[in-house]
Design an enzyme around this catalytic site. Structure first.
Site, PDB file in Angstrom:
ATOM      1  N   LYS A  38      47.196  39.383  34.235  1.00  0.00           N
ATOM      2  CA  LYS A  38      47.331  38.770  35.569  1.00  0.00           C
ATOM      3  C   LYS A  38      46.052  38.975  36.376  1.00  0.00           C
ATOM      4  O   LYS A  38      45.236  39.839  36.035  1.00  0.00           O
ATOM      5  CB  LYS A  38      48.521  39.406  36.289  1.00  0.00           C
ATOM      6  CG  LYS A  38      48.342  40.898  36.571  1.00  0.00           C
ATOM      7  CD  LYS A  38      49.625  41.556  37.084  1.00  0.00           C
ATOM      8  CE  LYS A  38      49.415  43.041  37.318  1.00  0.00           C
ATOM      9  NZ  LYS A  38      50.685  43.733  37.667  1.00  0.00           N
ATOM     10  N   TYR A 266      23.888  46.044  59.467  1.00  0.00           N
ATOM     11  CA  TYR A 266      24.509  45.712  60.753  1.00  0.00           C
ATOM     12  C   TYR A 266      24.890  46.940  61.568  1.00  0.00           C
ATOM     13  O   TYR A 266      25.446  47.905  61.029  1.00  0.00           O
ATOM     14  CB  TYR A 266      25.756  44.863  60.517  1.00  0.00           C
ATOM     15  CG  TYR A 266      25.450  43.490  59.966  1.00  0.00           C
ATOM     16  CD1 TYR A 266      24.568  42.631  60.615  1.00  0.00           C
ATOM     17  CD2 TYR A 266      26.044  43.049  58.790  1.00  0.00           C
ATOM     18  CE1 TYR A 266      24.286  41.367  60.110  1.00  0.00           C
ATOM     19  CE2 TYR A 266      25.774  41.791  58.277  1.00  0.00           C
ATOM     20  CZ  TYR A 266      24.889  40.959  58.941  1.00  0.00           C
ATOM     21  OH  TYR A 266      24.620  39.716  58.437  1.00  0.00           O
TER      22      TYR A 266
HETATM   23  C1  LIG Z   1      50.767  44.859  36.815  1.00  0.00           C
HETATM   24  C2  LIG Z   1      51.992  45.168  36.073  1.00  0.00           C
HETATM   25  C3  LIG Z   1      51.955  45.897  34.875  1.00  0.00           C
HETATM   26  C4  LIG Z   1      50.712  46.563  34.355  1.00  0.00           C
HETATM   27  O1  LIG Z   1      50.527  47.779  35.039  1.00  0.00           O
HETATM   28  P1  LIG Z   1      49.352  48.780  34.624  1.00  0.00           P
HETATM   29  O2  LIG Z   1      49.579  49.965  35.464  1.00  0.00           O
HETATM   30  O3  LIG Z   1      48.079  48.073  34.948  1.00  0.00           O
HETATM   31  O4  LIG Z   1      49.498  49.024  33.176  1.00  0.00           O
HETATM   32  C5  LIG Z   1      53.123  46.025  34.161  1.00  0.00           C
HETATM   33  N1  LIG Z   1      54.266  45.499  34.611  1.00  0.00           N
HETATM   34  C6  LIG Z   1      54.348  44.827  35.779  1.00  0.00           C
HETATM   35  C7  LIG Z   1      55.648  44.279  36.217  1.00  0.00           C
HETATM   36  C8  LIG Z   1      53.224  44.649  36.568  1.00  0.00           C
HETATM   37  O5  LIG Z   1      53.305  43.995  37.725  1.00  0.00           O
END
Ligand SMILES: *Cc1c(COP(=O)(O)O)cnc(C)c1O
Length: 373
Positions: A38, A266
């Site tokens: 993702k 800045y």
């Molecule tokens: C993002 C996510 C993961 C992965 O989590 P990590 O800590 O990066 O391994 C697994 N399951 C769900 C539902 C997530 O949203």
């Protein structure tokens, strides 16, 4: 050497991580692995990462949104993909069912929408029914679980129950008491399903932190995000066997000598304590660096040098002191840390956040290049 910022993604290190995570570190061969891609694979580039994961034999990919799953399909990916988060009316739901994407479903309303979408495309959706075991995000409350299961059974011509799952609140804290409570609730949910004659292909609960530290959360499948990218899920979890796969680098754009008292960036929140050399590095918050970072540093010519003054949209200033630095010199913003350069984990500490956010926020202006170290 590039003249501008780029994120180099080391696919050999990625394969090393997958190899490690496919071994006893996350359970035996009876546990399947999902690589979570993702948010553009946490900033690493979803399509190339997905491709490399498949080549390494990973059977499952995970994404949040249906649009992310369809992007994988458009790239030619034909394996199992789970998309776990959609809002009502998501236009990509039909496409996902038609393209054989597994869907997370955590409410009767959500299930109805999936059944309706499956009918429209003359398909049968593979669903992973989600129970909220305590996190308070997606998934139905335990009191609604039987209703969700019953509705899925009633819609069996349009839905196939491929999975039952939940997500942990504190996978990054191996001894968190809430994990035991969540496991107990999950077990109850599985028992209820079994009583109704449901035997899903996969039961899954663990993300990286739990997969690495809690065998009792592994069930049939572990969902691995951050660990696959070589970062630790949290300070309590040893990621020493993993290799960070992203190196963010740039090139010095300009160098100048300034007198004592000269300001930087800045609001002139920093002034040179003595005569020094400032180097301008063309990367800023428009590329994903946190503007709120305090005490940040980069590596130039093998030396760690501090960022001074505010992070701007496109650039930061570093105080290189009397180190010999020239325009065009390579700047390592973060990397695996083997040569003493800062890591994403260091950046997370400097910005009071987690490594996840540091790598994921690297923006689209930064090209990703794929290397084999
Ligand atoms: C993002 C996510 C993961 C992965 O989590 P990590 O800590 O990066 O391994 C697994 N399951 C769900 C539902 C997530 O949203």
């Amino acid at each position: 050497m590039t003249h501008r910022a780029e994120a180099m993604i080391d696919l050999a290190a990625f394969r090393h991580n997958l190899d490690y995570l496919s071994g006893p570190a996350c359970g035996g061969p009876e546990v399947a692995r999902m690589v979570v891609v993702k948010a553009d694979a946490y900033g690493h580039g979803a399509v190339p990462i997905a491709h490399a994961a498949r080549e390494a034999g990973i059977p499952w990919l995970g994404v949040a949104y249906p649009s992310e799953a369809l992007r994988l399909r458009e790239s030619g990916d034909a394996g199992r993909v789970l998309a776990w988060l959609h809002a009502p009316g998501d236009p990509d739901l039909r496409g996902c069912i038609a393209a054989d994407v597994d869907l997370g479903v955590g409410s009767v309303g959500g299930l109805r929408e999936v059944i309706e979408a499956a009918r429209e495309v003359q398909g049968r959706a593979r669903v992973h029914l989600k129970i909220d075991t305590g996190l308070g995000r997606g998934g139905c409350m335990p009191s609604e679980w039987t209703e969700l299961l019953t509705a899925a059974l009633a819609g069996t011509d349009r839905v196939h129950i491929a999975g039952i799952w939940s997500h942990l609140a504190s996978a990054d804290l191996p001894d968190a008491p809430e994990t035991a409570e969540q496991i107990a609730t999950f077990e109850m949910a599985l028992d209820t399903a079994a009583d109704l004659g449901i035997s899903p292909e996969v039961r899954h609960l663990a993300s990286s932190g739990a997969a690495l530290t809690r065998p009792d959360t592994r069930y049939d499948l572990v969902r691995l995000g951050i660990a696959a990218y070589g970062l630790s899920p949290g300070p309590a979890i040893d990621a020493g066997a993993l290799r960070p796969i992203m190196t963010l680098r740039a090139a010095v754009a300009a160098v100048k000598r300034v007198p004592a008292g000269h300001g930087a960036s800045y609001n002139l929140t920093w002034r040179a304590p003595g005569e020094t050399t400032l180097a301008l590095v063309p990367i800023g918050y428009g590329d994903g660096l946190p503007r709120t970072v305090r005490g940040g540093a980069v590596h130039i010519a093998g030396v760690r040098v501090p960022i001074v003054g505010r992070v701007a949209m496109d650039q930061v200033i570093v105080d290189v002191g009397d180190t010999a630095v020239s325009p065009g010199d390579e700047v390592i913003v973060w990397g695996p840390g083997r040569a003493g350069e800062p890591t994403a984990q260091d950046w997370a500490r400097w910005d009071d956040t987690i490594g996840y956010e540091i790598v994921t926020r690297v923006g689209p202006r930064v090209p990703r290049t794929y290397i084999e170290e």
